[in-house]
Design a protein around this motif. Structure first.
Motif, PDB file in Angstrom:
ATOM      1  N   SER A 318       0.990  -1.134  -0.015  1.00  0.00           N
ATOM      2  CA  SER A 318       0.122  -0.215   0.086  1.00  0.00           C
ATOM      3  C   SER A 318       0.828   1.333   0.054  1.00  0.00           C
ATOM      4  N   ALA A 319       0.375   2.296  -0.421  1.00  0.00           N
ATOM      5  CA  ALA A 319       0.729   3.845  -0.281  1.00  0.00           C
ATOM      6  C   ALA A 319       1.010   4.067   0.917  1.00  0.00           C
ATOM      7  N   SER A 320       1.865   4.779   1.479  1.00  0.00           N
ATOM      8  CA  SER A 320       2.194   5.405   2.631  1.00  0.00           C
ATOM      9  C   SER A 320       1.089   6.701   2.992  1.00  0.00           C
ATOM     10  N   PRO A 321       0.585   6.875   4.074  1.00  0.00           N
ATOM     11  CA  PRO A 321      -0.177   7.998   4.322  1.00  0.00           C
ATOM     12  C   PRO A 321       0.613   9.212   4.246  1.00  0.00           C
ATOM     13  N   TRP A 322       1.974   9.180   4.429  1.00  0.00           N
ATOM     14  CA  TRP A 322       2.567  10.415   4.355  1.00  0.00           C
ATOM     15  C   TRP A 322       2.881  10.860   2.756  1.00  0.00           C
ATOM     16  N   LEU A 323       2.823   9.836   2.056  1.00  0.00           N
ATOM     17  CA  LEU A 323       2.850  10.204   0.423  1.00  0.00           C
ATOM     18  C   LEU A 323       1.328  10.510   0.108  1.00  0.00           C
ATOM     19  N   TYR A 324       0.343  10.101   0.537  1.00  0.00           N
ATOM     20  CA  TYR A 324      -0.888  10.824   0.306  1.00  0.00           C
ATOM     21  C   TYR A 324      -0.953  12.180   0.887  1.00  0.00           C
ATOM     22  N   GLN A 325      -0.589  12.468   1.947  1.00  0.00           N
ATOM     23  CA  GLN A 325      -0.815  13.704   2.397  1.00  0.00           C
ATOM     24  C   GLN A 325       0.276  14.602   1.662  1.00  0.00           C
ATOM     25  N   ASP A 513      -6.414   9.234   6.516  1.00  0.00           N
ATOM     26  CA  ASP A 513      -6.104  10.345   7.734  1.00  0.00           C
ATOM     27  C   ASP A 513      -4.669  10.450   7.796  1.00  0.00           C
ATOM     28  N   PRO A 514      -4.377  11.503   8.113  1.00  0.00           N
ATOM     29  CA  PRO A 514      -3.056  11.558   8.597  1.00  0.00           C
ATOM     30  C   PRO A 514      -2.704  10.814   9.813  1.00  0.00           C
ATOM     31  N   VAL A 515      -1.337  10.383   9.878  1.00  0.00           N
ATOM     32  CA  VAL A 515      -1.057   9.520  11.201  1.00  0.00           C
ATOM     33  C   VAL A 515       0.323  10.531  11.795  1.00  0.00           C
ATOM     34  N   SER A 516       0.767  10.041  12.865  1.00  0.00           N
ATOM     35  CA  SER A 516       1.830  10.642  13.430  1.00  0.00           C
ATOM     36  C   SER A 516       2.664   9.654  14.142  1.00  0.00           C
ATOM     37  N   TYR A 517       3.845   9.735  14.066  1.00  0.00           N
ATOM     38  CA  TYR A 517       4.737   8.776  14.512  1.00  0.00           C
ATOM     39  C   TYR A 517       4.630   9.004  16.275  1.00  0.00           C
TER      40      TYR A 517
END
Length: 583
Positions: A318-325, A513-517
């Motif tokens: 899957s594509a990472s949420p980081w790339l989408y955002q 949705d955005p995610v945060s480490y």
């Protein structure tokens, strides 16, 4: 050009018929030896095709060999959490045979290339035009093989003489070094440039065979792996100046990810792996090089790896949420989404109504209420690249080796962005570097960058590495190679940044949705691939079975847990610090 498979099998055999007085020796054309085959240009042409065939196998680019690098990048994650998991988590075991499949395929290719080279005159000036092109192609393919072997396995054996295969000392060779292998890669690509025609020649050279432009592009890549930016810049400038053929950006970004003669081997493509279009393929999924089916599908399994489970895919990546955002964070000059998002990640967006094929997932029309995730259990944003998810060619993934879209392994946009990177490394931020970047941005209808906004080389590097390249090449092969040459595993702030980029949510809900480490400790659905990174595992370990069979072969940094930052620092190479682009 689609290269149909010609399997080259060299078997020892000689038939003889005996009469009373004379002996007549007959050669079985299907059981030729290295003594009877390869003495004509026609024979060697068959060998060249056999070499091309090996680069579209399971461990090279048809599935695992391509997808491993997508996984180890920060733009994608393993949504099945089974297949590819150790590659995504960067903790591959030395006993996992899958990690050796790329080794197997690339050495098959090397073997065929070395055979052809053993039949070529070492003096290029004495070669006929036909033999120049034969030699140039196998030099390119051998260089490509060792470029991948070094990028995956760090210190593989370097075998360049076909006769070595006839002795145990040669067959069971010892490791070379990363530098030793890349020295040979540079040499092979450099010589191939002088032997091959450009794509402007037309015919086969504009339709799938290696050209001087392909060799030049990969030569620049190899130079950049060891920070030879000044040398690489000169090569890239020559490509831009059309010294090695005419290349240009396609007006439509999506033309780089569709199948069919009107899209494949286009003016943007320096080199691509040829697969048969859907509908013209054979029936046998030929996963390993030991198979010799005349009815091989001659497609790839990239779509099977990327395709959503609900639409028949294996739902592995899957594509990472980081790339989408990242895509969502910047709109075009007309206020629309970056069109590259459409071809990279298969989400519903209101902007796609009336755009290209619209909000489509195979033949299904999506609405705002539809949420398509990659994996039915773990969620994930579906990767649209190199699939027919957007084109509606069929209603679900045809699993196996049936994806007919050619893999564009190097595009002209890569030449432009690499030239900008090299210019920045050599001369600092310049208007020339900005202009090359803006050529790529202008196709996406994004506003031009301004030199005044990038006062330091560190800031322009950040823009190239973590904005321009991910948006242009997101979820394509090559990001793992980039992270190696940039040294992101050897800097605390860069490794932390990778952890941020590699954070994802294992849930079928809120995939966009955005995610945060920073929330990982308190949210059990969150995970970061790079939290499990084991020192030295930016490379793949050399498989234990290979070590058992070859007493001269030793492990690499992934086998031993070696910190490669020592090598990097001793070279004096720069690791750019993380820079905020919002300032």
């Amino acid at each position: 050009m689609k290269l149909y498979k010609i399997s080259l099998t060299l078997l020892l055999g000689l038939g003889t018929l005996t009469s009373c007085n004379d002996k007549l020796e007959l050669m079985n054309p299907n059981q030729q030896t290295t003594g009877t085959f390869g003495n004509t240009a026609d024979d060697l042409q068959e060998s060249v095709v056999a070499a091309y065939n090996h680069i579209r196998m399971e461990g090279s680019y048809a599935r695992v060999g391509y997808t491993i690098d997508v996984c180890r990048g920060d733009e994608a994650w393993n949504s099945s959490q089974v297949w590819y998991l150790p590659f995504d988590d960067l903790n591959e075991s030395i006993t996992d045979e899958i990690g050796s499949w790329s080794w197997r395929e690339w050495y098959y290719t090397v073997n065929v290339c070395n055979f052809v080279l053993s039949r070529c005159n070492s003096d290029d000036t004495q070669l006929s035009e036909a033999m120049r092109r034969i030699k140039g192609q196998v030099l390119f393919l051998r260089g490509l093989s060792y470029y991948n072997l070094a990028g995956y396995y760090q210190n593989p054996p370097l075998i360049t003489d076909y006769k070595d295969y006839s002795t145990l000392e040669g067959l069971y060779g010892a490791n070379s070094t990363f530098d030793g292998v890349l020295d040979q890669v540079e040499k092979d690509f450099q010589e191939a440039i002088t032997l091959l025609p450009s794509r402007d020649e037309g015919g086969q050279w504009a339709g799938g065979r290696a050209t001087c432009g392909a060799a030049a592009g990969y030569y620049a890549r190899a130079l950049m792996q060891r920070h030879k930016y000044s040398d690489a810049l000169a090569v890239l400038k020559d490509i831009i100046a059309k010294k090695y053929g005419t290349y240009k950006l396609m007006a439509n970004y999506g033309d780089n990810f569709r199948e069919g003669p009107e899209y494949e081997n286009n003016a943007e493509s320096l080199f691509e792996v040829q697969f048969l279009d859907y509908g013209s393929q054979g029936t046998d999924d030929e996963w390993t090089p030991v198979n010799t089916s005349a009815y091989a599908t001659q497609g790839s399994a990239i779509e099977s790896n990327f395709g959503p489970g609900a639409y028949g895919g294996w739902a592995d990546i899957s594509a990472s949420p980081w790339l989408y955002q990242l895509f969502k964070g910047e709109r075009t000059t007309a206020g629309k989404l970056d069109p590259r998002l459409y071809w990279t990640i298969g989400t519903y967006e209101s902007d796609w109504e009336g755009f290209e094929y619209g909000n489509t997932c195979y033949t299904s029309k999506l609405t705002a209420a539809d949420t398509v995730v990659t994996n039915n259990n773990n969620g994930g944003l579906p990767i649209a690249k190199f699939t027919n998810m957007r084109t509606g060619l069929y209603n679900k993934v045809v699993t196996g080796l049936h994806d007919g879209i050619n893999l564009r392994m190097m595009r002209y946009s890569d030449v432009l962005l690499r030239a900008a990177e090299c210019e920045n490394e050599v001369n600092g931020p310049t208007q020339q570097a900005i202009d090359w970047i803006n050529q790529v941005r202008e196709r996406a209808k994004l506003a031009d960058l301004k030199l005044a906004d990038f006062p330091t080389a560190d800031k322009l590097f950040e823009q190239i590495a973590n904005v321009e390249r991910p948006k242009e090449f997101g979820c394509e092969f090559g990001r793992g190679f980039d992270l190696l040459r940039w040294g992101f595993f050897y800097s605390a702030d860069r490794l932390h940044q990778l952890k941020e980029h590699g954070t994802f949510r294992r849930s079928i809900h809120h995939a966009k949705d955005p995610v945060s480490y920073s929330n990982i400790a308190n949210d059990p659905e969150l995970k970061s691939s790079y939290d499990s990174y084991v020192q030295g595992h930016e490379f793949l370990p050399i498989y234990q079975g290979l070590l058992n069979n070859n007493p001269n072969l030793k492990g690499n940094s992934a086998n031993d847990g070696t910190d490669n930052s020592v090598y990097f620092s001793q070279k004096g190479w720069t690791i750019h610090p993380v820079v905020s682009l919002s300032k």
